[in-house]
Design a protein around this motif. Sequence first.
Motif, PDB file in Angstrom:
ATOM      1  N   GLU A   1       0.837  -1.209   0.000  1.00 61.30           N
ATOM      2  CA  GLU A   1       0.000   0.000   0.000  1.00 61.30           C
ATOM      3  C   GLU A   1       0.872   1.260   0.000  1.00 61.30           C
ATOM      4  OE1 GLU A   1      -3.386   1.729  -0.523  1.00 61.30           O
ATOM      5  OE2 GLU A   1      -3.207  -0.454  -0.383  1.00 61.30           O
ATOM      6  N   ALA A   2       1.915   1.242   0.789  1.00 61.55           N
ATOM      7  CA  ALA A   2       2.772   2.440   0.908  1.00 61.55           C
ATOM      8  C   ALA A   2       3.538   2.721  -0.393  1.00 61.55           C
ATOM      9  CB  ALA A   2       3.742   2.267   2.068  1.00 61.55           C
ATOM     10  N   LEU A   3       3.754   1.669  -1.186  1.00 56.52           N
ATOM     11  CA  LEU A   3       4.529   1.849  -2.430  1.00 56.52           C
ATOM     12  C   LEU A   3       3.629   1.788  -3.670  1.00 56.52           C
ATOM     13  CD1 LEU A   3       7.744  -0.210  -1.589  1.00 56.52           C
ATOM     14  CD2 LEU A   3       7.355   2.250  -1.416  1.00 56.52           C
ATOM     15  N   ARG A   4       2.373   2.032  -3.468  1.00 53.95           N
ATOM     16  CA  ARG A   4       1.397   1.930  -4.554  1.00 53.95           C
ATOM     17  C   ARG A   4       1.708   2.880  -5.719  1.00 53.95           C
ATOM     18  NH1 ARG A   4      -3.938   0.621  -5.341  1.00 53.95           N
ATOM     19  NH2 ARG A   4      -4.201  -0.446  -3.383  1.00 53.95           N
ATOM     20  N   VAL A  32       9.583  -6.155   3.245  1.00 53.04           N
ATOM     21  CA  VAL A  32       9.805  -5.083   2.264  1.00 53.04           C
ATOM     22  C   VAL A  32      10.766  -5.566   1.188  1.00 53.04           C
ATOM     23  CG1 VAL A  32      10.493  -2.690   1.915  1.00 53.04           C
ATOM     24  CG2 VAL A  32       9.462  -3.368   4.075  1.00 53.04           C
ATOM     25  N   LEU A  33      11.805  -6.296   1.606  1.00 49.75           N
ATOM     26  CA  LEU A  33      12.804  -6.751   0.633  1.00 49.75           C
ATOM     27  C   LEU A  33      12.250  -7.812  -0.303  1.00 49.75           C
ATOM     28  CD1 LEU A  33      16.042  -6.761   2.811  1.00 49.75           C
ATOM     29  CD2 LEU A  33      15.348  -5.112   1.051  1.00 49.75           C
ATOM     30  N   GLU A  34      11.255  -8.562   0.165  1.00 48.84           N
ATOM     31  CA  GLU A  34      10.595  -9.512  -0.751  1.00 48.84           C
ATOM     32  C   GLU A  34       9.890  -8.757  -1.870  1.00 48.84           C
ATOM     33  OE1 GLU A  34       7.657 -11.935   1.154  1.00 48.84           O
ATOM     34  OE2 GLU A  34       9.147 -12.664   2.595  1.00 48.84           O
ATOM     35  N   VAL A  83      11.376   4.423   2.841  1.00 56.14           N
ATOM     36  CA  VAL A  83      10.296   3.848   3.658  1.00 56.14           C
ATOM     37  C   VAL A  83      10.873   3.486   5.020  1.00 56.14           C
ATOM     38  CG1 VAL A  83       8.545   2.045   3.830  1.00 56.14           C
ATOM     39  CG2 VAL A  83       9.299   2.827   1.582  1.00 56.14           C
ATOM     40  N   ILE A  84      10.412   4.184   6.050  1.00 58.26           N
ATOM     41  CA  ILE A  84      10.797   3.821   7.416  1.00 58.26           C
ATOM     42  C   ILE A  84       9.834   2.745   7.896  1.00 58.26           C
ATOM     43  CG2 ILE A  84      11.023   4.617   9.802  1.00 58.26           C
ATOM     44  CD1 ILE A  84      11.434   7.436   8.771  1.00 58.26           C
ATOM     45  N   VAL A  85      10.362   1.653   8.436  1.00 61.54           N
ATOM     46  CA  VAL A  85       9.485   0.650   9.038  1.00 61.54           C
ATOM     47  C   VAL A  85       9.770   0.576  10.534  1.00 61.54           C
ATOM     48  CG1 VAL A  85       8.966  -0.725   6.991  1.00 61.54           C
ATOM     49  CG2 VAL A  85      11.027  -1.242   8.256  1.00 61.54           C
ATOM     50  N   ASP A  86       8.750   0.872  11.295  1.00 57.63           N
ATOM     51  CA  ASP A  86       8.816   0.806  12.760  1.00 57.63           C
ATOM     52  C   ASP A  86       7.407   0.433  13.216  1.00 57.63           C
ATOM     53  OD1 ASP A  86       9.182   1.009  15.444  1.00 57.63           O
ATOM     54  OD2 ASP A  86      10.093   2.997  15.406  1.00 57.63           O
ATOM     55  N   PRO A  87       7.241  -0.743  13.832  1.00 57.98           N
ATOM     56  CA  PRO A  87       5.871  -1.227  14.062  1.00 57.98           C
ATOM     57  C   PRO A  87       5.027  -0.353  14.977  1.00 57.98           C
ATOM     58  CG  PRO A  87       7.490  -2.646  15.127  1.00 57.98           C
ATOM     59  CD  PRO A  87       8.250  -1.714  14.244  1.00 57.98           C
ATOM     60  N   MET A  88       5.652   0.322  15.955  1.00 59.41           N
ATOM     61  CA  MET A  88       4.851   1.059  16.933  1.00 59.41           C
ATOM     62  C   MET A  88       5.153   2.558  16.844  1.00 59.41           C
ATOM     63  SD  MET A  88       3.405  -1.600  18.088  1.00 59.41           S
ATOM     64  CE  MET A  88       2.467  -1.248  19.558  1.00 59.41           C
ATOM     65  N   LEU A  89       4.094   3.348  16.722  1.00 59.74           N
ATOM     66  CA  LEU A  89       4.227   4.809  16.745  1.00 59.74           C
ATOM     67  C   LEU A  89       3.494   5.262  18.006  1.00 59.74           C
ATOM     68  CD1 LEU A  89       4.985   7.496  15.349  1.00 59.74           C
ATOM     69  CD2 LEU A  89       2.849   7.331  14.053  1.00 59.74           C
ATOM     70  N   ALA A  90       4.241   5.432  19.094  1.00 59.70           N
ATOM     71  CA  ALA A  90       3.607   5.698  20.399  1.00 59.70           C
ATOM     72  C   ALA A  90       3.647   7.190  20.706  1.00 59.70           C
ATOM     73  CB  ALA A  90       4.288   4.849  21.476  1.00 59.70           C
TER      74      ALA A  90
END
Length: 207
Positions: A42-45, A86-88, A126-133
């Motif tokens: 979705e982010a790279l649509r 992401v690398l896949e 693209v930053i990947v970080d599961p939690m945005l607190a």
Amino acid sequence: MPVHLVEHPLVHDALRILRDRTTPPEAFRREAVRISRLLTAEALRDLPVATVTVETPIGPSPARRVTADVVVVPVLRAGLGMLDAVLELAPHARVGHIGLQRDETTAVASQYYAKLPPDLASAWVVIVDPMLATGGSAVAALRLLTDAGARRIRLVCIVAAPEGVAAVERAYPDVAIYTPAVDQGLNAHKFIVPGLGDFGDRLYGTV
Ligand code: PRP
Ligand code: URA
């Protein structure tokens, strides 16, 4: 920049398993990869493509080739659980690493590592970080990347709190956030409510 709320049913099926306190690390890792694939897609649509021609066994066919220089940046440690997904999808991507750790009492993030690829000005980061607190880690990662020249950055997370979304929007209004869930808020320990607990601990069994 609005939050992109990802509504795909398979995303929410994976999120259900991640939230469940009884999910063991093996299943947690598997679901982290499954949800990250879908969120990344979705982010790279809107990745740019060039039209090319390939020869199928039957004849020439028009085809599309991604032309973007994708750079994925996991925020250590928990973001590593999203990197392989992401690398896949973007096997040509370059990878930067940013190590950030929240203090257990203050929840303030401090940096212990950073290694970024060069020439970020035209990259799709693209930053990947599961939690945005609280948003402290995301804002610190964004500052490092923009100081290094990155201009087109998006943030993919698995659960967000309104406080973290507001912090990113205030500091970096051009950064799009892709997430399936903006939860109620933060508790006294700055954990997301209801959230899913400590993502890194659940991913690596360090609870
Ligand atoms: C977690 C998570 C984010 C950060 C979010 O990392 O992976 O990076 O907290 O919180 P914030 O928005 O309030 O900054 P943590 O610091 O627990 O480190 P870990 O990934 O090594 O477990
Ligand atoms: N980091 C986590 O892993 N979970 C939270 O709820 C907040 C920060």
